[in-house]
Design a protein around this motif. Structure first.
Motif, PDB file in Angstrom:
ATOM      1  N   LEU A 113       4.933 -10.659 -16.400  1.00  0.00           N
ATOM      2  CA  LEU A 113       3.812 -11.565 -16.626  1.00  0.00           C
ATOM      3  C   LEU A 113       4.154 -12.947 -16.088  1.00  0.00           C
ATOM      4  CD1 LEU A 113       2.992 -10.607 -20.344  1.00  0.00           C
ATOM      5  CD2 LEU A 113       2.084  -9.583 -18.249  1.00  0.00           C
ATOM      6  N   GLY A 114       3.123 -13.705 -15.714  1.00  0.00           N
ATOM      7  CA  GLY A 114       3.352 -15.075 -15.271  1.00  0.00           C
ATOM      8  C   GLY A 114       2.704 -15.359 -13.928  1.00  0.00           C
ATOM      9  N   TYR A 115       3.235 -16.387 -13.241  1.00  0.00           N
ATOM     10  CA  TYR A 115       2.687 -16.834 -11.962  1.00  0.00           C
ATOM     11  C   TYR A 115       3.650 -16.480 -10.828  1.00  0.00           C
ATOM     12  CZ  TYR A 115      -0.751 -19.432 -14.635  1.00  0.00           C
ATOM     13  OH  TYR A 115      -1.776 -19.763 -15.482  1.00  0.00           O
ATOM     14  N   PHE A 116       3.085 -15.961  -9.743  1.00  0.00           N
ATOM     15  CA  PHE A 116       3.875 -15.535  -8.592  1.00  0.00           C
ATOM     16  C   PHE A 116       3.136 -15.930  -7.316  1.00  0.00           C
ATOM     17  CE2 PHE A 116       4.246 -12.646 -12.164  1.00  0.00           C
ATOM     18  CZ  PHE A 116       5.614 -12.601 -12.382  1.00  0.00           C
ATOM     19  N   THR A 117       3.804 -15.790  -6.183  1.00  0.00           N
ATOM     20  CA  THR A 117       3.146 -15.999  -4.890  1.00  0.00           C
ATOM     21  C   THR A 117       3.404 -14.787  -4.008  1.00  0.00           C
ATOM     22  OG1 THR A 117       5.088 -17.189  -4.064  1.00  0.00           O
ATOM     23  CG2 THR A 117       3.271 -18.510  -4.951  1.00  0.00           C
ATOM     24  N   VAL A 118       2.427 -14.493  -3.168  1.00  0.00           N
ATOM     25  CA  VAL A 118       2.545 -13.359  -2.255  1.00  0.00           C
ATOM     26  C   VAL A 118       3.631 -13.653  -1.226  1.00  0.00           C
ATOM     27  CG1 VAL A 118       1.366 -12.087  -0.422  1.00  0.00           C
ATOM     28  CG2 VAL A 118       0.171 -12.604  -2.570  1.00  0.00           C
ATOM     29  N   LYS A 119       4.483 -12.635  -0.983  1.00  0.00           N
ATOM     30  CA  LYS A 119       5.584 -12.793  -0.034  1.00  0.00           C
ATOM     31  C   LYS A 119       5.362 -11.854   1.155  1.00  0.00           C
ATOM     32  CE  LYS A 119       8.640 -14.174  -3.811  1.00  0.00           C
ATOM     33  NZ  LYS A 119       8.332 -15.590  -3.613  1.00  0.00           N
ATOM     34  N   ASP A 120       6.330 -11.019   1.469  1.00  0.00           N
ATOM     35  CA  ASP A 120       6.212 -10.166   2.649  1.00  0.00           C
ATOM     36  C   ASP A 120       5.403  -8.916   2.342  1.00  0.00           C
ATOM     37  OD1 ASP A 120       8.293  -9.513   0.908  1.00  0.00           O
ATOM     38  OD2 ASP A 120       9.307  -8.302   2.416  1.00  0.00           O
ATOM     39  N   ARG A 121       5.215  -8.072   3.369  1.00  0.00           N
ATOM     40  CA  ARG A 121       4.393  -6.866   3.234  1.00  0.00           C
ATOM     41  C   ARG A 121       4.827  -5.820   4.250  1.00  0.00           C
ATOM     42  NH1 ARG A 121      -0.976  -9.424   3.431  1.00  0.00           N
ATOM     43  NH2 ARG A 121       0.275 -11.162   2.674  1.00  0.00           N
ATOM     44  N   GLY A 122       4.312  -4.593   4.070  1.00  0.00           N
ATOM     45  CA  GLY A 122       4.625  -3.516   4.996  1.00  0.00           C
ATOM     46  C   GLY A 122       3.625  -2.382   4.850  1.00  0.00           C
ATOM     47  N   VAL A 123       3.662  -1.442   5.814  1.00  0.00           N
ATOM     48  CA  VAL A 123       2.678  -0.358   5.829  1.00  0.00           C
ATOM     49  C   VAL A 123       3.112   0.819   4.964  1.00  0.00           C
ATOM     50  CG1 VAL A 123       1.483   1.312   7.315  1.00  0.00           C
ATOM     51  CG2 VAL A 123       1.846  -1.032   8.108  1.00  0.00           C
ATOM     52  N   TRP A 124       4.418   1.090   4.868  1.00  0.00           N
ATOM     53  CA  TRP A 124       4.875   2.275   4.133  1.00  0.00           C
ATOM     54  C   TRP A 124       6.259   2.031   3.534  1.00  0.00           C
ATOM     55  CZ3 TRP A 124       3.963   6.785   1.895  1.00  0.00           C
ATOM     56  CH2 TRP A 124       5.008   7.687   1.690  1.00  0.00           C
ATOM     57  N   PHE A 125       6.488   2.609   2.349  1.00  0.00           N
ATOM     58  CA  PHE A 125       7.835   2.622   1.777  1.00  0.00           C
ATOM     59  C   PHE A 125       7.987   3.910   0.969  1.00  0.00           C
ATOM     60  CE2 PHE A 125       5.575   1.265  -1.991  1.00  0.00           C
ATOM     61  CZ  PHE A 125       6.312   1.789  -3.043  1.00  0.00           C
ATOM     62  N   PHE A 126       9.233   4.293   0.742  1.00  0.00           N
ATOM     63  CA  PHE A 126       9.513   5.435  -0.132  1.00  0.00           C
ATOM     64  C   PHE A 126      10.742   5.110  -0.968  1.00  0.00           C
ATOM     65  CE2 PHE A 126      11.338   9.469  -1.414  1.00  0.00           C
ATOM     66  CZ  PHE A 126      10.214  10.136  -1.905  1.00  0.00           C
ATOM     67  N   GLU A 186      -4.661  -6.587   4.110  1.00  0.00           N
ATOM     68  CA  GLU A 186      -5.233  -7.241   5.293  1.00  0.00           C
ATOM     69  C   GLU A 186      -5.825  -8.618   5.003  1.00  0.00           C
ATOM     70  OE1 GLU A 186      -8.063  -4.365   6.587  1.00  0.00           O
ATOM     71  OE2 GLU A 186      -6.586  -3.184   7.731  1.00  0.00           O
ATOM     72  N   ASN A 187      -6.152  -8.925   3.727  1.00  0.00           N
ATOM     73  CA  ASN A 187      -6.925 -10.136   3.439  1.00  0.00           C
ATOM     74  C   ASN A 187      -6.219 -11.175   2.575  1.00  0.00           C
ATOM     75  OD1 ASN A 187      -9.937  -9.720   4.436  1.00  0.00           O
ATOM     76  ND2 ASN A 187      -9.204  -7.739   3.657  1.00  0.00           N
ATOM     77  N   ILE A 188      -5.141 -10.808   1.907  1.00  0.00           N
ATOM     78  CA  ILE A 188      -4.465 -11.765   1.026  1.00  0.00           C
ATOM     79  C   ILE A 188      -3.231 -12.305   1.742  1.00  0.00           C
ATOM     80  CG2 ILE A 188      -3.408 -12.136  -1.227  1.00  0.00           C
ATOM     81  CD1 ILE A 188      -6.409 -11.489  -1.277  1.00  0.00           C
ATOM     82  N   PRO A 189      -3.261 -13.578   2.159  1.00  0.00           N
ATOM     83  CA  PRO A 189      -2.165 -14.120   2.970  1.00  0.00           C
ATOM     84  C   PRO A 189      -0.928 -14.451   2.146  1.00  0.00           C
ATOM     85  CG  PRO A 189      -3.810 -15.808   2.573  1.00  0.00           C
ATOM     86  CD  PRO A 189      -4.368 -14.542   2.001  1.00  0.00           C
ATOM     87  N   GLU A 190       0.171 -14.607   2.843  1.00  0.00           N
ATOM     88  CA  GLU A 190       1.423 -15.018   2.215  1.00  0.00           C
ATOM     89  C   GLU A 190       1.237 -16.385   1.564  1.00  0.00           C
ATOM     90  OE1 GLU A 190       6.037 -15.881   3.615  1.00  0.00           O
ATOM     91  OE2 GLU A 190       4.770 -14.493   4.762  1.00  0.00           O
ATOM     92  N   GLY A 191       1.834 -16.564   0.371  1.00  0.00           N
ATOM     93  CA  GLY A 191       1.720 -17.825  -0.356  1.00  0.00           C
ATOM     94  C   GLY A 191       0.580 -17.867  -1.354  1.00  0.00           C
ATOM     95  N   THR A 192      -0.273 -16.826  -1.374  1.00  0.00           N
ATOM     96  CA  THR A 192      -1.391 -16.793  -2.323  1.00  0.00           C
ATOM     97  C   THR A 192      -0.867 -16.710  -3.759  1.00  0.00           C
ATOM     98  OG1 THR A 192      -2.826 -15.701  -0.720  1.00  0.00           O
ATOM     99  CG2 THR A 192      -3.449 -15.513  -3.039  1.00  0.00           C
ATOM    100  N   MET A 193      -1.473 -17.500  -4.665  1.00  0.00           N
ATOM    101  CA  MET A 193      -1.070 -17.481  -6.077  1.00  0.00           C
ATOM    102  C   MET A 193      -1.564 -16.201  -6.753  1.00  0.00           C
ATOM    103  SD  MET A 193      -1.958 -20.173  -9.165  1.00  0.00           S
ATOM    104  CE  MET A 193      -3.709 -19.761  -9.201  1.00  0.00           C
ATOM    105  N   VAL A 194      -0.683 -15.592  -7.545  1.00  0.00           N
ATOM    106  CA  VAL A 194      -1.020 -14.406  -8.334  1.00  0.00           C
ATOM    107  C   VAL A 194      -0.674 -14.700  -9.793  1.00  0.00           C
ATOM    108  CG1 VAL A 194      -0.555 -11.962  -8.753  1.00  0.00           C
ATOM    109  CG2 VAL A 194      -0.568 -12.851  -6.402  1.00  0.00           C
ATOM    110  N   VAL A 195      -1.639 -14.514 -10.685  1.00  0.00           N
ATOM    111  CA  VAL A 195      -1.378 -14.683 -12.114  1.00  0.00           C
ATOM    112  C   VAL A 195      -1.548 -13.330 -12.794  1.00  0.00           C
ATOM    113  CG1 VAL A 195      -3.775 -15.446 -12.490  1.00  0.00           C
ATOM    114  CG2 VAL A 195      -2.053 -15.843 -14.248  1.00  0.00           C
ATOM    115  N   ILE A 196      -0.530 -12.921 -13.545  1.00  0.00           N
ATOM    116  CA  ILE A 196      -0.548 -11.630 -14.237  1.00  0.00           C
ATOM    117  C   ILE A 196      -0.498 -11.894 -15.738  1.00  0.00           C
ATOM    118  CG2 ILE A 196       0.589  -9.400 -14.528  1.00  0.00           C
ATOM    119  CD1 ILE A 196       1.867  -9.767 -11.799  1.00  0.00           C
ATOM    120  N   HIS A 197      -1.444 -11.311 -16.476  1.00  0.00           N
ATOM    121  CA  HIS A 197      -1.489 -11.514 -17.932  1.00  0.00           C
ATOM    122  C   HIS A 197      -1.863 -10.210 -18.620  1.00  0.00           C
ATOM    123  CE1 HIS A 197      -5.925 -11.421 -18.338  1.00  0.00           C
ATOM    124  NE2 HIS A 197      -5.932 -11.967 -17.129  1.00  0.00           N
ATOM    125  N   ASP A 198      -1.557 -10.154 -19.926  1.00  0.00           N
ATOM    126  CA  ASP A 198      -1.936  -8.972 -20.695  1.00  0.00           C
ATOM    127  C   ASP A 198      -2.999  -9.332 -21.708  1.00  0.00           C
ATOM    128  OD1 ASP A 198      -0.522 -10.438 -22.532  1.00  0.00           O
ATOM    129  OD2 ASP A 198       1.087  -8.962 -22.797  1.00  0.00           O
TER     130      ASP A 198
END
Length: 436
Positions: A351-364, A424-436
């Motif tokens: 929970l809390g505040y985060f920012t978008v970092k890197d990304r990729g097409v596939w992981f396992f 495709e639409n959320i750029p790096e550095g975007t604020m993300v807030v997660i709460h319950d």
């Protein structure tokens, strides 16, 4: 005829059996003024089941009473029990139950059910203090006392009505507790002042008893978070209200926002169900009742959520039916069904505040035996991603059906098309807030 005689004999045997199995001699003797009693149960048939500790029950008609008891067998027909009500008050009707015990007659069980009441000297135990301005003042006695014994000699330096106290039983019924009487003020008492109650001299057994009690002060709000007028409040903020004394309950209402109120000691918190919209001003109203029953005056404060212009930002709600909401400023751009982490220290979504970092097409992940498309990182190994796949990139059907409830190892799962849109639409550095 022979059949009738046989039936009559059988009925007589059954009647005799019932009579013998239910007949016992019980002698109850009070040994002292504390209410200690000795109960001797004389069975008319020898008892072979001696381990009766779990089968002896003492229950008071007054809810919440407890007993100290010991027992011993004097012989195979005589059980002796010593019983004492713990603490005060005492003297309520008590039922002794002894569950059926095995006797020397095969198949014949013997049980006991009997009522008794001890007598102890009646005296006032305490007067409640502090009390609320509206009362009641609780006058407690050592044992049940009739109203006439109290009202004739009881005096106070305020006008009051004398009323009995009631206790809600486990079955939902009200029990009239005549060991506690309520003095209900006819006019509100002054907060912080002292008053007295006393019994006038006379024939009353309570003659000469007097006590002072204090009226509780009105609880006051001493601080809030955020402070009144603050204009840089983050989108998801838990409101806190501090009082100058311990509170029993607090009601916090916030304009255009629902939430849950948690009261602990002198502090109450308001957990909003959603986020505060950037640039919007909200008003909170607070009312509470102290542990002494004293009500606070209404209190209000305002705050404004921090403006962020037209920037994109993301809310992740882990409340039931979990979702991701993308905003541009204060307007909703897209709402998506989601699944966060399962309960547990290793699988919960942070929970809390985060920012978008890197990304990729596939992981396992070999550790979890799952992979996904369109991952976007917010912290360490916590990602937004598509519905989970196996090593061959096939959808894991049973996981797909869990969307909307906690299901992941801590990441935020989205439908495949939503994960692709997010990627495709959320750029790096975007604020993300997660709460319950």
């Amino acid at each position: 005829m022979r059949g009738r005689y046989l039936l009559l004999i059988i009925l007589l045997v059954i009647a005799a059996w019932v009579a013998v199995s239910s007949f016992n001699n019980v002698v109850i003797e009070q040994l002292n003024d504390t209410g200690l009693v000795r109960i001797r149960v004389k069975f008319y048939i020898p008892v072979i089941e001696r381990d009766a500790a779990d089968k002896i029950r003492l229950e008071s008609e007054r809810p919440g009473m407890d007993f100290v008891k010991t027992f011993r067998w004097l012989d195979d027909r005589t059980l002796e029990i010593y019983a004492l009500e713990k603490g005060l008050p005492k003297g309520f009707k008590t039922i002794l139950r002894i569950e059926p015990l095995k006797t020397a007659v095969p198949g014949l069980l013997k049980g006991v059910r009997v009522y008794y009441r001890v007598k102890i000297r009646p005296f006032p135990v305490e007067v409640s203090s502090p009390v609320a301005s509206s009362g009641p003042v609780v006058l407690s006695f050592s044992t049940p006392v009739e109203e006439e014994e109290i009202s004739k000699y009881l005096r106070a330096d305020f006008d009051f009505d004398l009323r009995p106290s009631y206790i809600l039983t486990a079955t939902g019924k009200l029990f009239k507790d005549e060991s506690r009487w309520l003095l209900v003020p006819r006019e509100p008492l002054r907060p912080g002042d002292k008053y007295f109650v006393k019994f006038e001299s006379g024939e009353s057994v309570f003659s000469g008893y007097s006590r002072w009690f204090e009226v509780a002060p009105v609880p006051k709000v001493i601080s809030t978070y955020p402070e009144n007028g603050r204009a840089d409040v983050m989108p998801y903020t838990v409101l806190k209200v501090d009082f100058d004394q311990e509170m029993r309950e607090v009601l916090i209402k916030v304009s255009r926002m629902s939430g849950d109120v948690i009261c602990r000691g002198k502090t109450a918190e308001f957990k909003p169900h959603s986020v505060f919209l950037p640039g919007e001003t909200y008003e909170a109203s607070v009312e509470g009742t102290s542990v002494y029953g004293q009500k606070s005056a209404p209190y209000r404060f305002k705050f404004t959520a921090k403006p962020i212009g037209d920037s994109l930002w993301v809310e992740v709600s882990l409340k039931p039916l979990q979702k991701v909401v993308v905003y541009r400023g204060k307007k909703i751009v897209k709402t998506m069904l989601a699944s966060g982490g399962r309960p547990g220290s290793d699988t919960e979504t942070p929970l809390g505040y985060f920012t978008v970092k890197d990304r990729g097409v596939w992981f396992f992940s070999e550790r979890f035996g799952q992979g996904a498309f369109y991952w976007v990182r917010i912290k360490d190994n916590y990602l937004f991603h598509s519905m989970p796949r196996d090593k061959d990139r096939n959808v894991i059907k049973e996981e797909y059906e869990k969307l909307g409830i906690p299901a992941s190892h801590g990441c935020v799962r989205l439908k495949d098309e939503d994960a692709k849109w997010f990627y495709e639409n959320i750029p790096e550095g975007t604020m993300v807030v997660i709460h319950d």
